[in-house]
Design an enzyme around this catalytic site. Sequence first.
Site, PDB file in Angstrom:
ATOM      1  N   LYS A  34       0.856  -1.195   0.000  1.00 15.96           N
ATOM      2  CA  LYS A  34       0.000   0.000   0.000  1.00 15.96           C
ATOM      3  C   LYS A  34       0.889   1.242   0.000  1.00 15.96           C
ATOM      4  CE  LYS A  34      -2.601   1.865   3.481  1.00 15.96           C
ATOM      5  NZ  LYS A  34      -2.674   3.341   3.381  1.00 15.96           N
ATOM      6  N   ASP A  61      -3.269   4.327  -2.253  1.00 12.90           N
ATOM      7  CA  ASP A  61      -4.287   4.860  -1.348  1.00 12.90           C
ATOM      8  C   ASP A  61      -4.231   6.390  -1.323  1.00 12.90           C
ATOM      9  OD1 ASP A  61      -6.170   5.098   0.644  1.00 12.90           O
ATOM     10  OD2 ASP A  61      -4.811   4.514   2.261  1.00 12.90           O
ATOM     11  N   LYS A  63      -7.139   8.472  -1.698  1.00 17.49           N
ATOM     12  CA  LYS A  63      -8.389   9.032  -1.135  1.00 17.49           C
ATOM     13  C   LYS A  63      -8.860  10.286  -1.871  1.00 17.49           C
ATOM     14  CE  LYS A  63      -7.624   7.276   3.598  1.00 17.49           C
ATOM     15  NZ  LYS A  63      -6.336   6.605   3.525  1.00 17.49           N
ATOM     16  N   ASP A  66     -12.883  15.554  -4.895  1.00 17.80           N
ATOM     17  CA  ASP A  66     -12.889  16.848  -5.573  1.00 17.80           C
ATOM     18  C   ASP A  66     -14.130  16.882  -6.467  1.00 17.80           C
ATOM     19  OD1 ASP A  66     -12.065  19.315  -6.814  1.00 17.80           O
ATOM     20  OD2 ASP A  66      -9.979  18.780  -6.412  1.00 17.80           O
ATOM     21  N   THR A 125     -11.574   6.852  10.464  1.00 17.76           N
ATOM     22  CA  THR A 125     -11.645   6.376  11.859  1.00 17.76           C
ATOM     23  C   THR A 125     -11.286   7.494  12.847  1.00 17.76           C
ATOM     24  OG1 THR A 125      -9.521   5.352  11.360  1.00 17.76           O
ATOM     25  CG2 THR A 125     -11.389   3.886  11.599  1.00 17.76           C
ATOM     26  N   ARG A 217       2.980  -0.434  10.490  1.00 19.98           N
ATOM     27  CA  ARG A 217       4.117  -0.416  11.407  1.00 19.98           C
ATOM     28  C   ARG A 217       4.488  -1.749  12.057  1.00 19.98           C
ATOM     29  NH1 ARG A 217       1.610   4.829  14.019  1.00 19.98           N
ATOM     30  NH2 ARG A 217      -0.192   3.711  13.183  1.00 19.98           N
TER      31      ARG A 217
HETATM   32  O1  C5P Z   1       0.915   1.365  10.783  1.00 23.31           O
HETATM   33  P1  C5P Z   1      -0.539   0.994  10.717  1.00 23.31           P
HETATM   34  O2  C5P Z   1      -0.762  -0.512  10.681  1.00 23.31           O
HETATM   35  O3  C5P Z   1      -1.380   1.672  11.772  1.00 23.31           O
HETATM   36  O4  C5P Z   1      -1.002   1.547   9.293  1.00 23.31           O
HETATM   37  C1  C5P Z   1      -2.312   1.485   8.860  1.00 23.31           C
HETATM   38  C2  C5P Z   1      -2.445   2.060   7.489  1.00 23.31           C
HETATM   39  O5  C5P Z   1      -3.825   2.076   7.145  1.00 23.31           O
HETATM   40  C3  C5P Z   1      -1.944   3.492   7.354  1.00 23.31           C
HETATM   41  O6  C5P Z   1      -1.412   3.635   6.035  1.00 23.31           O
HETATM   42  C4  C5P Z   1      -3.203   4.317   7.521  1.00 23.31           C
HETATM   43  O7  C5P Z   1      -3.155   5.523   6.813  1.00 23.31           O
HETATM   44  C5  C5P Z   1      -4.256   3.407   6.922  1.00 23.31           C
HETATM   45  N1  C5P Z   1      -5.606   3.630   7.436  1.00 23.31           N
HETATM   46  C6  C5P Z   1      -5.969   3.496   8.774  1.00 23.31           C
HETATM   47  N2  C5P Z   1      -7.249   3.713   9.166  1.00 23.31           N
HETATM   48  C7  C5P Z   1      -8.174   4.068   8.279  1.00 23.31           C
HETATM   49  C8  C5P Z   1      -7.827   4.205   6.931  1.00 23.31           C
HETATM   50  C9  C5P Z   1      -6.524   3.971   6.531  1.00 23.31           C
HETATM   51  O8  C5P Z   1      -5.150   3.163   9.602  1.00 23.31           O
HETATM   52  N3  C5P Z   1      -9.408   4.250   8.669  1.00 23.31           N
END
Ligand code: C5P
Length: 243
Positions: A34, A61, A63, A66, A125, A217
């Site tokens: 991603k 991703d 998003k 516009d 979220t 992460r």
């Molecule tokens: O590091 P982590 O596992 O928290 O990363 C989650 C990924 O999913 C990030 O790229 C974040 O931007 C994305 N994301 C999220 N919650 C959402 C939409 C996207 O954590 N509601």
Amino acid sequence: MKRFVPMVAIDVATKQEAIDLFDKLMVKPQPIVKIGMELYYGLGQVIVKEAKKRGFKVFLDLKLYDIPNTVHRAMAAIGRLGIDFTTIHAAGGSEMLIAGLAGLEEGAKEAGVEPAKLLAITQLTSIDEKILHEQQHVDLSLIESVQSYAQLAEKVGLAGVVCSAHEIKAIREVTGDDFLCVTPGIRPTHAIKDDQKRVVTPAQARIDGSNAIVVGRPITQSFDPVAAYQEVQKAFLNEEEEK
Ligand code: C5P
């Protein structure tokens, strides 16, 4: 039920860091990578090309949100990249979603590639009931708003939504069986939560009916990203049980 290999969020700042991760993650089954705003705005198409060169499927991703004409043209450019998944805000309304979908398909056709699956962002979220009611002046509850956006996305032909695993049940109540629920906010049991407030494990996301999990992460900042990915992948796909 269709289940994809885990999507690894490559949320890093430099080309070198991204390439190091790509090189490490060239294992079987190869994860979907991603690429988000940070990497794409910083480096542009080159990073998508580096991922594709190594055989990765790409979830770009970005998003989009516009006016329909702008989204149409931007999605055509994304479609030409030959990526596999991309995102758009359902809040932009049906006209914008339809324009985005059409642009994506046109771009892919021009480039002679399969069009990407378009996923809708419902409510971020980071939005809670207070923001929804007091700042956005929406009367629906958060989950009703998520359901309504998911229905809209399905009605205009999008492939699915990005949502919390906690929202899957409510979304499935109002959408068809093929509609995809792609879920971030995933943490293996032992991992720290970082800034994610409500997390679920890969195995729980599987039980909840997620079609694909997004994990960043816990994999990218692990001292052994390959082992971390493989653990997540096994827990989510649970191949033993499916045989
Ligand atoms: O590091 P982590 O596992 O928290 O990363 C989650 C990924 O999913 C990030 O790229 C974040 O931007 C994305 N994301 C999220 N919650 C959402 C939409 C996207 O954590 N509601």
